[in-house]
Design a protein around this motif. Structure first.
Motif: not given
Lengths: 140, 503
Positions: B2, B250, B272, B282-283, B286
């Protein structure tokens, strides 16, 4: 995101080409500003067979600030005296980017000086190590 | 991969403070160069003397900054002689040699002379006439580089800079990078208004003038974690007007004990937790709060009238490093070799004083804790760089730059992949020492006994304090002055960079 070759990396490639003009040289950008380099038909000396090999190694994006290593040579390299390859030689490795099996040569340069050391000089030291290597004992 | 995210300041109409008009030029002088220049210009004879400075240049939305690199003094009677049109002038030979040096090195040629003592200085009509006679030709010789003149009084500096586009630019401000950051202008600045009520207590330490200085500063913070976030918080509450914080990560669960202002929500802990399926974890990763967003939140809670930019990227991404080239100070609060390399190049390439903050807890193979220390390294343009002092390892740097798959397969450098021990109280020690020294330097409060660039290591289990004088290698390709070195060139293309995929 792909980053173009860093200026110093391009200069390093030119220097290598100039230092080894008789040897075919390939390079493959790593997408991060550096490149993996492969020079062909270099002499590893009489202690090893085959005695001629290609040699591959990375020029990282921050070359010459970074130490140039590891180096890779042909995967079928053996010692003439039949003794197993030992540190700093590591068989059954894979050359990144070129995606080829290889023997890895891990020769560190703890006093690497970006003002004086170059990839060409480092390759010369690696080749000298092969060519002067007479026994496994104490190799590092 | 990204693209780096530029996180806009939390919107509340906060005004951008400390910006300089795009036409303003600033001159930055390392202390040693300034001292040598002043000793030459003001030897006590009340006479006029001359010199040339070769300078790098960098232009951003804050304005254009000249970075003094080389000083060439003009010997009286040989290089600086009487003139029928002026009191004295640099000889054609001296000018010729040094304009060509500047051309060949892609540097700005600055001719210097002095007037008398005082707090104000300006070019005489004779001075300006000589610029108009000579500088168009010098511009031609300089092949695209600006040329100009500086005139010094004992407490004032003025400048007249000519650029190839035909414009002329005054030098609005001269900064001397001494232990106390020192400012000069062509004439005394107006006294600042009384400090705002909110700053009453701290203005009693450094005055309304000191508060105004802090407001005009732009400070970069590389790393927004357990060290960087408290640095941002302290700078914000001090009233530093413009902060840029760079960090790619993060917030995670294990960060919470060391990140003031962070919450379990920031770490998305409900997603998490280890019991969750991998795809949910994983979500959660993010959705967790970027550390730079946390830093901006801390800044906004401190003050609403400062600007805190966040770059969610590794500092080796050029987009991130570019935001730091015009800082007035840099804090290094990240411990990767890549971050140290970029920081070092910014300090010396762009003449930005910096401070590295680190800490270490040594634990042996049996889990026994050994030394616990914090270290603060001022890294300043007149001192030794991180390369000269062995703080950057070329070997570990190479390891960090290998792609992850290759690094895992090869393991060239003996390295323990376990997370490094870390605790908030240890981080706080280094942060406090570093930010306090920064405050003293910025506001002119450092005393001579406190000056000098010493690396300060504090062993906390015993109380032992170690002060190390850094070494400097004149041949260093970053901090030295040998031809082609990085120092004071403002050369963006020489900032080390990657695509951001570093360890």
């Amino acid at each position: 995101m792909t980053v173009p070759l860093a200026t110093a990396v391009s200069a390093g490639l030119s220097e290598l080409a100039g230092a080894y003009p008789e040897h075919r040289m390939e390079h493959c950008p790593d997408g991060a500003g550096g490149a993996w380099v492969m020079l062909h038909d270099l002499c590893l000396g009489v202690a090893f067979k085959p005695s001629m090999s290609w040699v591959a190694f990375p020029l990282s994006a921050m070359y010459p600030r970074t130490h140039v290593y590891p180096h890779f040579v042909r995967p079928d390299l053996v010692r003439v005296d039949g003794t197993p390859l030992a540190t700093p030689l590591h068989p059954a490795q894979q050359v990144p980017v070129f995606d080829m099996p290889a023997v890895m040569v891990s020769r560190s340069s703890p006093r690497w000086d970006p003002a004086r050391d170059t990839a060409a000089l480092k390759l010369q030291r690696v080749l000298l190590w092969f060519q002067s290597h007479a026994s496994q004992a104490g190799a590092s | 991969m990204r693209a780096p995210r530029f996180i806009d300041p939390l919107a509340d109409g906060a005004a951008r403070v400390g910006d300089v008009n795009g036409e303003a030029w600033q001159l930055v002088l390392p202390e040693a160069l300034y001292a040598a220049l002043m000793a030459h210009l003001f030897p006590g004879d009340d006479d006029e003397h001359g010199a040339v400075v070769a300078a790098g240049v960098v232009t951003t939305d804050r304005g254009t900054r000249l970075l003094a690199r080389n000083l060439f003094v003009a010997e009286d009677g040989r290089d600086f002689v009487a003139s029928p049109r002026a009191h004295r002038r640099l000889t054609p030979d001296f000018v010729n040699r040094h304009i060509r040096f500047c051309r060949d090195e892609s540097l700005v040629y600055l001719a210097i002379h002095n007037h008398g003592h005082g707090d104000a200085v300006g070019f005489s009509s004779i001075d300006l006439a000589s610029h108009e006679r000579g500088y168009p030709a010098l511009i031609d010789i300089a092949r695209g580089q600006p040329v100009g003149a500086l005139v010094f009084a004992t407490n004032a500096v003025a400048g007249d800079i000519w650029t190839p586009d035909g414009q002329r630019h005054p030098v609005a401000e001269t900064v001397v990078l001494a232990a106390n950051r020192t400012l000069f202008a062509p004439s005394p600045a107006a006294s600042p208004l009384a400090a705002a009520a909110i700053d009453d207590r701290q203005a009693r330490v450094f005055g309304a003038a000191g508060q105004a200085v802090l407001r005009r500063l732009k400070v970069g913070v590389i790393g927004g974690g357990g060290v960087g976030l408290p640095v941002v918080a302290q700078l914000s509450r001090l009233g530093v007007g413009h902060i840029v914080v760079v960090d790619p990560d993060r917030v995670t669960l294990t960060n919470l004990p060391r990140l003031p202002e962070s919450t379990r929500r920031d770490a998305a802990t409900w997603l998490t937790a280890g019991s969750r399926p991998e795809w949910i974890r994983r979500l959660g990763g993010r959705l967790a709060t970027p550390k730079v967003r946390l830093a901006q939140r801390a800044a906004r809670r401190a003050r609403r009238d400062i600007l805190c930019e966040g770059m969610q990227a590794d500092v080796s991404r050029i987009e991130a490093a570019e935001r730091l080239v015009d800082c007035d100070h840099l804090f290094l609060a990240a411990d990767s070799e890549v971050a140290r390399t970029v920081f070092n190049a910014l300090v010396f390439g762009f003449l930005i004083p910096g401070t590295q903050i680190g800490s270490k807890v040594t634990v042996d193979a049996d889990g026994h804790v050994g030394e616990i220390f914090s270290i603060v390294r001022p890294v300043e343009p007149d001192g030794g760089c991180l390369w000269c002092n062995g703080v950057i390892s070329p070997q570990r740097l190479a390891d960090e730059l290998l792609p992850a798959a290759i690094r895992d397969a090869t393991r060239y450098v003996p390295h323990d992949d376990a997370p490094a021990p870390s605790v908030i109280t240890l981080n706080a020690l280094g942060v406090a020492r570093a930010t306090h020294r920064f405050m003293l330097s910025a506001t002119g409060l450092l005393k001579p006994t406190d000056t000098g660039q010493h690396f300060h290591r504090s062993f906390t289990r015993t109380g032992r304090q170690v002060f190390e004088q850094p070494r400097t290698d004149p041949q260093c390709v970053e901090c030295g002055l040998q031809p082609g070195s990085l120092r004071a060139r403002g050369a963006r293309e020489r900032i080390p960079r990657t695509n951001g995929e570093v360890r």
